[in-house]
Design an enzyme around this catalytic site. Structure first.
Site, PDB file in Angstrom:
ATOM      1  N   MET A  30     -75.594 -30.654  72.326  1.00  9.35           N
ATOM      2  CA  MET A  30     -76.440 -31.844  72.489  1.00  9.35           C
ATOM      3  C   MET A  30     -77.127 -31.827  73.853  1.00  9.35           C
ATOM      4  SD  MET A  30     -74.651 -34.908  70.384  1.00  9.35           S
ATOM      5  CE  MET A  30     -73.513 -35.437  71.648  1.00  9.35           C
ATOM      6  N   GLY A  31     -77.128 -30.667  74.513  1.00  3.94           N
ATOM      7  CA  GLY A  31     -77.826 -30.553  75.792  1.00  3.94           C
ATOM      8  C   GLY A  31     -77.032 -31.102  76.960  1.00  3.94           C
ATOM      9  N   ALA A  32     -77.724 -31.359  78.102  1.00  5.31           N
ATOM     10  CA  ALA A  32     -77.051 -31.720  79.361  1.00  5.31           C
ATOM     11  C   ALA A  32     -75.963 -30.676  79.632  1.00  5.31           C
ATOM     12  CB  ALA A  32     -76.482 -33.139  79.303  1.00  5.31           C
ATOM     13  N   HIS A  34     -73.464 -27.652  80.813  1.00  3.62           N
ATOM     14  CA  HIS A  34     -72.587 -27.377  81.954  1.00  3.62           C
ATOM     15  C   HIS A  34     -71.833 -26.078  81.654  1.00  3.62           C
ATOM     16  CE1 HIS A  34     -69.550 -28.886  79.221  1.00  3.62           C
ATOM     17  NE2 HIS A  34     -70.152 -30.064  79.162  1.00  3.62           N
ATOM     18  N   HIS A  37     -70.452 -25.381  78.079  1.00  3.11           N
ATOM     19  CA  HIS A  37     -71.414 -24.838  77.112  1.00  3.11           C
ATOM     20  C   HIS A  37     -71.675 -23.358  77.397  1.00  3.11           C
ATOM     21  CE1 HIS A  37     -72.678 -29.219  77.331  1.00  3.11           C
ATOM     22  NE2 HIS A  37     -72.533 -29.075  76.024  1.00  3.11           N
ATOM     23  N   GLN A  61     -74.148 -39.119  64.551  1.00  7.02           N
ATOM     24  CA  GLN A  61     -72.752 -39.055  64.972  1.00  7.02           C
ATOM     25  C   GLN A  61     -72.415 -40.079  66.051  1.00  7.02           C
ATOM     26  OE1 GLN A  61     -73.286 -34.824  66.269  1.00  7.02           O
ATOM     27  NE2 GLN A  61     -71.940 -35.390  67.955  1.00  7.02           N
ATOM     28  N   GLY A 147     -66.349 -25.560  71.061  1.00  6.44           N
ATOM     29  CA  GLY A 147     -65.364 -25.695  72.128  1.00  6.44           C
ATOM     30  C   GLY A 147     -64.093 -26.366  71.639  1.00  6.44           C
ATOM     31  N   GLN A 153     -63.236 -31.803  66.187  1.00  2.00           N
ATOM     32  CA  GLN A 153     -64.545 -31.347  65.678  1.00  2.00           C
ATOM     33  C   GLN A 153     -64.463 -29.886  65.228  1.00  2.00           C
ATOM     34  OE1 GLN A 153     -68.510 -32.247  67.507  1.00  2.00           O
ATOM     35  NE2 GLN A 153     -68.207 -30.267  68.477  1.00  2.00           N
ATOM     36  N   SER A 185     -67.603 -32.214  80.755  1.00  2.00           N
ATOM     37  CA  SER A 185     -68.235 -32.959  79.662  1.00  2.00           C
ATOM     38  C   SER A 185     -69.558 -33.516  80.154  1.00  2.00           C
ATOM     39  CB  SER A 185     -67.324 -34.113  79.221  1.00  2.00           C
ATOM     40  OG  SER A 185     -68.068 -35.043  78.444  1.00  2.00           O
TER      41      SER A 185
HETATM   42  P1  AMP Z   1     -71.829 -31.159  73.115  1.00  2.00           P
HETATM   43  O1  AMP Z   1     -73.107 -30.792  73.787  1.00  2.00           O
HETATM   44  O2  AMP Z   1     -70.966 -32.094  73.906  1.00  2.00           O
HETATM   45  O3  AMP Z   1     -72.013 -31.555  71.674  1.00  2.00           O
HETATM   46  O4  AMP Z   1     -70.978 -29.812  73.065  1.00  2.00           O
HETATM   47  C1  AMP Z   1     -71.500 -28.658  72.471  1.00  2.00           C
HETATM   48  C2  AMP Z   1     -70.399 -27.646  72.333  1.00  2.00           C
HETATM   49  O5  AMP Z   1     -69.868 -27.330  73.627  1.00  2.00           O
HETATM   50  C3  AMP Z   1     -69.227 -28.154  71.483  1.00  2.00           C
HETATM   51  O6  AMP Z   1     -68.733 -27.100  70.683  1.00  2.00           O
HETATM   52  C4  AMP Z   1     -68.216 -28.555  72.538  1.00  2.00           C
HETATM   53  O7  AMP Z   1     -66.884 -28.517  72.088  1.00  2.00           O
HETATM   54  C5  AMP Z   1     -68.462 -27.495  73.590  1.00  2.00           C
HETATM   55  N1  AMP Z   1     -67.957 -27.945  74.879  1.00  2.00           N
HETATM   56  C6  AMP Z   1     -68.247 -29.113  75.518  1.00  2.00           C
HETATM   57  N2  AMP Z   1     -67.547 -29.214  76.661  1.00  2.00           N
HETATM   58  C7  AMP Z   1     -66.782 -28.098  76.750  1.00  2.00           C
HETATM   59  C8  AMP Z   1     -65.824 -27.611  77.690  1.00  2.00           C
HETATM   60  N3  AMP Z   1     -65.490 -28.316  78.792  1.00  2.00           N
HETATM   61  N4  AMP Z   1     -65.236 -26.419  77.449  1.00  2.00           N
HETATM   62  C9  AMP Z   1     -65.554 -25.710  76.339  1.00  2.00           C
HETATM   63  N5  AMP Z   1     -66.440 -26.114  75.416  1.00  2.00           N
HETATM   64  C10 AMP Z   1     -67.045 -27.289  75.612  1.00  2.00           C
END
Ligand code: AMP
Length: 281
Positions: A30-32, A34, A37, A61, A147, A153, A185
């Site tokens: 979903m971007g942003a 770190h 990702h 979601q 992740g 999820q 996060s």
């Molecule tokens: P999101 O952008 O929050 O939807 O996350 C995108 C993907 O990155 C998902 O599969 C998350 O589980 C993974 N992810 C987010 N934070 C972390 C983290 N701290 N360590 C590993 N994977 C992550």
């Protein structure tokens, strides 16, 4: 790195990417972005010839009182990070390109999606399953990376892929953390300085509970101690702190198989989640 916003261009770009017969790994986000990702991207590069990432803040979601409108968006910086990490193609559709007919046909996440975060966020995992199914259909990856930070999820996606027999391998990547243990996060930027300091109590309480359970302390007592530590650090409400079976998230009264310790709680206006593996000795 090519940035693509419509399905027709995506299909053409994917055909070109696959022309050499290489395999494609996919990292949905979903971007942003770190370092969490980017760990997914690094693993994707190890596993495939070409890496496709997506950025889509999926409205289906988010609950009605959640943070959809203020969710951090910084696509230019994200694109730079992905490009630098060797991603070949960024799929960044808007809502109309993702759901041209509205999300009329949806995927139900089933019983796994009703537990824990699904109980706290009704409909959340149906939204996740629906968008991930749609993304898989659009990108048709050989392997997709998720992740462990969002452990439920990851299981919902694995279960959906098994259940619908989708031709994609799902790989889980361990949680990346800050130096004090807090899981990275996109939502951590919502925390005030004081909340950020208090937030380290979450991984710490989970780590201590996991260790106590492995050392033979009763599960209920270890979970109660973790809840107390979270409350002491200012977390309120605490949605759950639970020991669950690592495969299907069935409740566990004792550590008799591979397990996961999972928690979700709010610190001020920010809801944080975390989890740890707990293996019987
Ligand atoms: P999101 O952008 O929050 O939807 O996350 C995108 C993907 O990155 C998902 O599969 C998350 O589980 C993974 N992810 C987010 N934070 C972390 C983290 N701290 N360590 C590993 N994977 C992550």
């Amino acid at each position: 790195m090519q940035i693509v916003r419509d399905l027709e261009t995506l299909r053409r770009a994917l055909t070109a990417l696959r022309a050499d017969g290489g395999c494609v790994a996919f990292v949905p986000t979903m971007g942003a972005l770190h370092a969490g990702h980017m760990a997914l991207v690094a693993e994707a590069r190890r596993r495939a010839d070409q890496v496709v990432a997506s950025i889509f803040v999926n409205p289906t979601q988010f609950g009605p009182s959640e943070d959809l409108s203020r969710y951090p968006r910084r696509e230019a910086g994200d694109a730079q990070m992905l490009d630098g990490a060797g991603v070949a193609l960024l799929w960044a559709p808007d809502v109309a390109a993702m759901y041209p007919n509205g999300p009329e046909i949806t995927v139900q996440a089933g019983p796994l999606g009703a537990e824990l975060d699904g109980a706290a966020r009704p409909g959340h995992f149906d939204g996740v399953a629906t968008v991930v199914a749609r993304l898989f259909d659009q990108v048709r990856p050989d392997v997709a990376l998720f992740g462990e930070k969002d452990y439920q999820q990851l299981l919902v996606v694995r279960h959906m892929v098994r259940s619908l027999e989708l031709p994609v391998e799902i790989v889980g990547v361990p949680t990346q953390r800050d130096a004090d243990g807090l899981a990275l996060s996109s939502r951590n930027i919502y925390l005030t300085e004081e909340e950020r300091r208090a937030a380290r109590a979450l991984p710490r309480a989970l780590g201590e509970a996991a260790q106590a359970i492995v050392e033979g302390q009763g599960v209920a007592a270890a979970l109660a101690a973790a809840r107390e530590k979270l409350a002491g650090a200012g977390f309120d409400p605490i949605d759950y702190v639970e020991l669950r079976d690592a495969e299907m998230l069935a409740p566990l009264a004792a550590l008799d198989r591979a397990a996961r310790l999972l928690a979700a709680a709010k610190l001020g206006a920010t809801r944080l989640i975390d989890n740890l593996p707990v293996q019987p000795a």
